[in-house]
Design an enzyme around this catalytic site. Structure first.
Site, PDB file in Angstrom:
ATOM      1  N   CYS A   1      25.000   6.256   8.390  1.00 23.63           N
ATOM      2  CA  CYS A   1      23.864   5.385   8.109  1.00 23.63           C
ATOM      3  C   CYS A   1      23.910   4.098   8.909  1.00 23.63           C
ATOM      4  O   CYS A   1      22.925   3.400   9.008  1.00 23.63           O
ATOM      5  CB  CYS A   1      23.810   5.043   6.618  1.00 23.63           C
ATOM      6  SG  CYS A   1      23.212   6.415   5.657  1.00 23.63           S
TER       7      CYS A   1
ATOM      8  N   THR B   1       0.841  -1.199   0.000  1.00 24.44           N
ATOM      9  CA  THR B   1       0.000   0.000   0.000  1.00 24.44           C
ATOM     10  C   THR B   1       0.877   1.250   0.000  1.00 24.44           C
ATOM     11  O   THR B   1       1.837   1.346   0.762  1.00 24.44           O
ATOM     12  CB  THR B   1      -0.896  -0.002   1.265  1.00 24.44           C
ATOM     13  OG1 THR B   1      -1.651  -1.210   1.248  1.00 24.44           O
ATOM     14  CG2 THR B   1      -1.826   1.193   1.299  1.00 24.44           C
TER      15      THR B   1
END
Ligand code: PLP
Length: 375
Positions: free
Chosen positions: A317, A231
């Site tokens: 990161c 979705t």
């Protein structure tokens, strides 16, 4: 105790979501928008997504159908490397983000070296290509996240095209900071992400040439023309487009380098023995990777943090652990020196006063030679 204004100089790690972007997103999040629904809300969701897709496509110089939304830049890199079906060998530069390096590992890639400035070596790439048989996918980033160094992608493409291969570029740190035109670069795939440029985290995109063969890496519904199931995160997609539009309208096209250059000039006047990686080659305008001789990056980071200043060492990161950066090591920097480098990355909201305070704290640390030598 006097409370100091916090100063954020780590935009390459992530950026604050712009006020306007947050407002637009909040309006979307208050509604039940699933683009797969047939009712009115579903149609509205679809409209928001397609508007956003068009806006991002326009900025990148492509058509909407070429933009595949993903859950991050990391996911887009994985889709590009793991999902690409038309190549049997992969070559990646030694300074790629972990999401490219790790996604390519299974394919036993050849690594393309960089020179001392952190620029990919075209002569080495040419040599590697000569010894490669079959179809190759080459992945070289557009701008490095640690040094900001811009890579010669057009030259990479020329070499790879002469060999009948394909090129992917990770433009996560470049898109929104310098003009990036997909067709001008002539790459086959390009990764972008929202959260480095004032958009939300958890939304990225892979831009592809028309007719490219990609296997989806996330299976389920038929979203994103079957390239990426799940979705849609409508608010994040809309936020991404709003941030990209905002950046594309900044004066001078995108970011200006004047604050970064101002900072570097001041630091150089304080310390003759300073190193700024990649300063002699093209860089994105917001990034500076700076060595304070003898002072470990970890110590610097703590000292800056105590002063309310957020900067980073190596790649932010990963887990928050400071390790010698693979990028600097690949540039031939020795481990000790690499361990003394910090990354400063500014954003459009950074002020001269903030840079002045950063420089003042940097100077204070630099002048504590006793601490530096003991470190
Ligand atoms: N590529 C580069 C060059 C990056 O700097 C980053 C994040 O730091 C990524 C990819 C990953 O993007 P995301 O954080 O959206 O997964």
């Amino acid at each position: 105790m006097e409370t100091k204004e916090k100063i954020y100089l780590d935009y390459n790690a992530t950026s604050p979501v712009g006020k306007k972007v947050a407002e637009v997103m909040a309006g979307i999040m208050a509604q039940p928008l699933n683009a797969s629904s047939v009712h009115n809300y579903g149609r509205e969701a679809k409209k928001h997504i397609e508007d956003a897709r068009r806006k991002i496509a326009k900025i990148a110089g492509v058509e909407g159908a070429q933009v595949i939304f993903t859950g991050s830049g990391t996911e887009a890199n994985n889709l590009a490397i793991k999902g690409f079906r038309d190549a049997n060998t992969v070559e990646v530069s030694t300074i790629e983000h972990a999401s490219v390096i790790k996604a390519a590992e299974d394919k036993k890639p050849t690594y393309i070296p960089v020179d001392k400035n952190g620029v990919v070596r075209l002569d080495a790439l040419e040599g590697i290509l000569k010894h490669t048989s079959g179809k190759v996918l080459v992945s070289v980033m557009l701008a490095n996240n640690e040094t900001g160094v811009i890579q010669p992608i057009k030259e990479v493409v020329k070499l790879v095209l002469a060999h009948g291969g394909f090129v992917h570029t990770d433009a996560v740190q470049a898109f929104g900071r310098i003009p990036v035109d997909f067709n001008d670069l002539n790459v086959d795939m390009m990764t972008i992400s929202a959260h480095k440029i004032g958009g939300p985290q958890g939304i990225g995109a892979l831009i592809i040439k028309k007719g490219l063969h990609l296997s989806p890496q996330i299976l389920g519904g038929g979203q994103e023309s079957g390239y990426r199931a799940g979705t849609h995160n409508v608010a994040a997609i809309v936020g991404f487009a709003a941030a990209a539009v905002y950046n594309s309208r900044l004066e001078g096209g995108n970011y200006s380098s004047h604050l970064r250059d101002y900072m570097e000039k001041k630091l150089k006047s304080i310390a003759q023995d300073i190193t700024i990686f990649g300063e002699d080659v093209a860089r994105i305008p917001n990034t500076s990777c700076i060595v304070m001789p003898g002072m470990k990056a970890e110590t610097q980071l703590i000292n800056f943090d105590l002063e309310g200043i957020a900067v980073s060492a190596g790649s932010a990161c990963s887990s928050g652990k400071v390790e010698a950066s693979h990028v600097l090591l690949a540039m031939g920097v020795d481990k000790e020196k690499a361990a003394t480098a910090i990354r400063v990355s500014v954003g459009p909201e950074t002020t001269r006063e903030e840079i002045d305070r950063f420089v003042e704290v940097w100077k204070r640390q630099y002048e504590r030679a006793d601490i530096r030598e003991a470190a």
